[in-house]
Design an enzyme around this catalytic site. Structure first.
Site, PDB file in Angstrom:
ATOM      1  N   ASP A  45      29.903  60.749 -48.290  1.00  0.00           N
ATOM      2  CA  ASP A  45      29.313  59.422 -48.444  1.00  0.00           C
ATOM      3  C   ASP A  45      27.853  59.567 -48.842  1.00  0.00           C
ATOM      4  O   ASP A  45      27.020  60.000 -48.046  1.00  0.00           O
ATOM      5  CB  ASP A  45      29.428  58.645 -47.125  1.00  0.00           C
ATOM      6  CG  ASP A  45      30.854  58.196 -46.866  1.00  0.00           C
ATOM      7  OD1 ASP A  45      31.440  57.570 -47.773  1.00  0.00           O
ATOM      8  OD2 ASP A  45      31.389  58.474 -45.775  1.00  0.00           O
ATOM      9  N   ASP A 181      39.149  53.168 -47.450  1.00  0.00           N
ATOM     10  CA  ASP A 181      38.070  53.872 -46.749  1.00  0.00           C
ATOM     11  C   ASP A 181      37.423  52.948 -45.721  1.00  0.00           C
ATOM     12  O   ASP A 181      37.007  51.848 -46.048  1.00  0.00           O
ATOM     13  CB  ASP A 181      37.015  54.292 -47.801  1.00  0.00           C
ATOM     14  CG  ASP A 181      35.839  55.046 -47.201  1.00  0.00           C
ATOM     15  OD1 ASP A 181      35.885  55.413 -46.019  1.00  0.00           O
ATOM     16  OD2 ASP A 181      34.877  55.278 -47.966  1.00  0.00           O
TER      17      ASP A 181
END
Ligand code: DX5
Ligand code: ZN
Length: 251
Positions: A45, A181
């Site tokens: 991320d 996600d």
């Protein structure tokens, strides 16, 4: 390691583990835990403190990750056009950016097309799925966020189930990996996998600071159990009851 959309779809549903809550000072050991459990994709991320509140890591960390993993880079950064190449050069296998982050999503995809990575676009929970419709010929992965970008450990937003069904309709008949996600836990990974997604991203449910290898193994087993049921029906619909009881653990 490199991969292709075809491979991810054929093998799916697969698990990509986010390292946001891993212990960065012990990253090598933390990654060994994934290896031990048979995880092949690491989700990175990347947050720039502009597109979303947090700032995390950049290309040097992606480069440092062992090449035996598929490096699944999720860019939550403003104006990614001039930034994607650095992640390609760092060995990314998947590069996903947000449609909300650029006025020129099509141009970003053109730039990625020659790069030999799986090209993905992502959508925040508040963004209509139709915003990717003009891009469908160019994308190889569609990442539906089930939380607002910014932190690990948030709860799965229930309307995501409806959005995933819509997304399935959108990608039906195309070689596009459908991924989800955010907020995926040991408690809900199996029904989420059974919704017919190809790739599931999970972070804090694995890197909980206690037992990442055991967690990863348990999540992977749950996904494998769901594999028998997971389909991609042409109309994108699954049993409406499938998400009943899907909440964060402990709620
Ligand atoms: C959200 C990130 C997610 C998140 C996943 O901004 O894109 O990848 O960190 O973490 P969990 O699984 O803890 O929600
Ligand atoms: Zn992510």
């Amino acid at each position: 390691m490199k991969t292709t959309a075809r491979e991810l779809i054929d093998r799916g549903p697969g698990l990509s583990v986010g390292m946001l809550t891993a212990d960065l000072l012990r990253l090598g050991e933390e990654l060994e835990a994934l290896d031990a459990a048979g995880i092949e994709l690491v989700h990175v991320d990347v947050m720039d403190g502009v597109f979303c509140p947090m700032t995390t890591v950049g290309p040097p960390i992606v480069k440092a990750l062992p090449d035996r993993f598929v490096k699944d880079v999720h860019l939550m950064v403003d104006e990614p056009l001039e930034k994607v190449q650095a992640y390609v050069d760092a060995g990314a296998g998947i590069v996903t950016f947000h449609v909300e982050s650029t006025r020129h999503p099509h141009r970003v995809l053109q730039r990625l097309a020659a790069a030999g990575v799986v090209r993905g676009v992502s959508l925040n929970p508040g963004t209509p799925l139709t915003s990717v419709e003009p891009l469908l010929d160019e994308i190889e992965l569609l990442l539906v966020l089930a939380v607002n970008p910014g932190w690990g450990g948030q709860s799965f937003i229930p309307s995501t189930e409806r959005r995933l069904a819509e997304a399935q309709t959108l990608v039906a008949g195309r070689e596009i990996v459908l991924a989800v996600d955010g907020g995926i836990t040991k408690g809900n990974v199996e029904p989420v996998a059974a919704l017919g997604v190809d790739l599931i991203v999970t972070g804090s449910a694995v890197y909980d600071g206690v037992a990442p290898a055991d967690n990863a193994r348990a999540m992977l087993e749950a996904v494998r159990r769901a594999r028998g049921e997971a389909t991609r029906p042409p109309d994108g619909r699954e049993s409406p009851a499938v998400m009943a009881g899907v909440t964060k653990e402990g709620e």
